[in-house]
Scaffold this motif. Sequence first.
Motif, PDB file in Angstrom:
ATOM      1  N   TRP A  10      91.424  32.165 -38.201  1.00  0.00           N
ATOM      2  CA  TRP A  10      90.013  32.677 -38.030  1.00  0.00           C
ATOM      3  C   TRP A  10      88.965  31.515 -38.378  1.00  0.00           C
ATOM      4  N   LYS A  11      89.543  30.507 -38.873  1.00  0.00           N
ATOM      5  CA  LYS A  11      88.563  29.296 -39.410  1.00  0.00           C
ATOM      6  C   LYS A  11      87.343  29.803 -40.197  1.00  0.00           C
ATOM      7  N   MET A  12      86.564  28.939 -40.284  1.00  0.00           N
ATOM      8  CA  MET A  12      85.237  29.471 -41.303  1.00  0.00           C
ATOM      9  C   MET A  12      84.470  30.448 -40.492  1.00  0.00           C
ATOM     10  N   ASN A  13      84.582  31.362 -40.138  1.00  0.00           N
ATOM     11  CA  ASN A  13      83.960  32.402 -39.250  1.00  0.00           C
ATOM     12  C   ASN A  13      83.877  33.966 -39.770  1.00  0.00           C
ATOM     13  N   GLY A  14      82.968  34.583 -39.510  1.00  0.00           N
ATOM     14  CA  GLY A  14      82.900  35.925 -39.943  1.00  0.00           C
ATOM     15  C   GLY A  14      82.179  36.300 -41.139  1.00  0.00           C
ATOM     16  N   SER A  15      81.974  37.738 -41.539  1.00  0.00           N
ATOM     17  CA  SER A  15      81.540  38.290 -42.713  1.00  0.00           C
ATOM     18  C   SER A  15      82.648  39.050 -43.338  1.00  0.00           C
ATOM     19  N   MET A  16      82.197  39.641 -44.541  1.00  0.00           N
ATOM     20  CA  MET A  16      83.217  40.630 -45.170  1.00  0.00           C
ATOM     21  C   MET A  16      83.150  41.789 -43.944  1.00  0.00           C
ATOM     22  N   GLN A  17      82.141  42.034 -43.629  1.00  0.00           N
ATOM     23  CA  GLN A  17      81.971  43.522 -42.814  1.00  0.00           C
ATOM     24  C   GLN A  17      82.765  42.947 -41.339  1.00  0.00           C
ATOM     25  N   SER A  18      82.346  41.884 -40.807  1.00  0.00           N
ATOM     26  CA  SER A  18      82.932  41.819 -39.340  1.00  0.00           C
ATOM     27  C   SER A  18      84.603  41.548 -39.740  1.00  0.00           C
ATOM     28  N   SER A  19      85.074  41.033 -40.646  1.00  0.00           N
ATOM     29  CA  SER A  19      86.432  40.812 -40.890  1.00  0.00           C
ATOM     30  C   SER A  19      87.055  42.160 -41.080  1.00  0.00           C
ATOM     31  N   LEU A  20      86.506  43.076 -41.962  1.00  0.00           N
ATOM     32  CA  LEU A  20      87.138  44.294 -42.022  1.00  0.00           C
ATOM     33  C   LEU A  20      87.221  45.185 -40.588  1.00  0.00           C
ATOM     34  N   GLU A  21      86.237  44.928 -39.843  1.00  0.00           N
ATOM     35  CA  GLU A  21      86.032  45.683 -38.719  1.00  0.00           C
ATOM     36  C   GLU A  21      87.033  45.030 -37.724  1.00  0.00           C
ATOM     37  N   LEU A  22      87.310  43.512 -37.540  1.00  0.00           N
ATOM     38  CA  LEU A  22      88.477  43.160 -36.696  1.00  0.00           C
ATOM     39  C   LEU A  22      89.817  43.391 -37.348  1.00  0.00           C
ATOM     40  N   VAL A  23      90.129  43.591 -38.557  1.00  0.00           N
ATOM     41  CA  VAL A  23      91.345  43.737 -39.142  1.00  0.00           C
ATOM     42  C   VAL A  23      91.628  45.531 -38.894  1.00  0.00           C
TER      43      VAL A  23
END
Length: 260
Positions: A10-23
């Motif tokens: 993922w490199k240096m991308n996303g937020s806590m929220q977007s990471s949880l949604e993606l996972v």
Amino acid sequence: MKHKLIVGNWKMNGSMQSSLELVDKIITHNSPAPGDKISPHYVICPPAVYLQELNKVINKSVVKLGAQDVSEYANGAYTGQVAAEMLKDIGCDYVIIGHSERRQYCGETDEMIARKFLAALAQNITPILCVGESLEAREANQTEKIILGQLNAVIDIVGAEKFAEGVIAYEPIWAIGTGKTASPEQAQEVHAAIRTLLISKLPKEIARKMMILYGGSVKASNAASLFVMPDIDGALVGGASLDAKDFLGIGEAAKMPHTN
Ligand code: PGA
């Protein structure tokens, strides 16, 4: 037949929220019934600060967690660094090592990378060792020399037996984030050279079992043509791993049978 390995960087991308949604999307897609064969195997490598929270969701799934870097040191006065033991503590099974962006922006040398490789193994974390040539090197017909040089530098320090516990990712620098994928034939040529090197250092069946991933603008649309190559065992995916549909599409392509 080997299960393919699909790793999302993922490199240096996303937020806590977007990471949880993606996972959540990746896990929902990968909920095998008991007894189902799991193919391909997925690993996601989110930014370090999100690993612990994501592990709470991921550890109940078949998807594995990886970090994007690790310190070469076990502990101590190394401000800002994260030790392999800490990564293990929060659920990491894999770590990317020697990515070309770290070689370039953080001055990582082959020797540092070899020490990181050993630090990861000492904690039962599988290192995913990245190697790759620049466009100039390719144009000067130096590709094989560069790639085998990068691998030999690590093998010389860690030893062939320990090296066999890692995963290799061939990532031509000119193909990373550029939309320019190596052609399946170009990638296979390098993967075959890597396999030949492994066979020269290790018992044949171990050399054949080692996973050699391709990375560099892998997308759902080009993954299948790469995965039919006999020495391409999976993918290290950057940009396309940030979109669940693209990432899972690459995984779908990995369900196709290996030709060897
Ligand atoms: P990319 O990145 O898929 O965006 O080209 C691959 C990588 O850097 O690991």
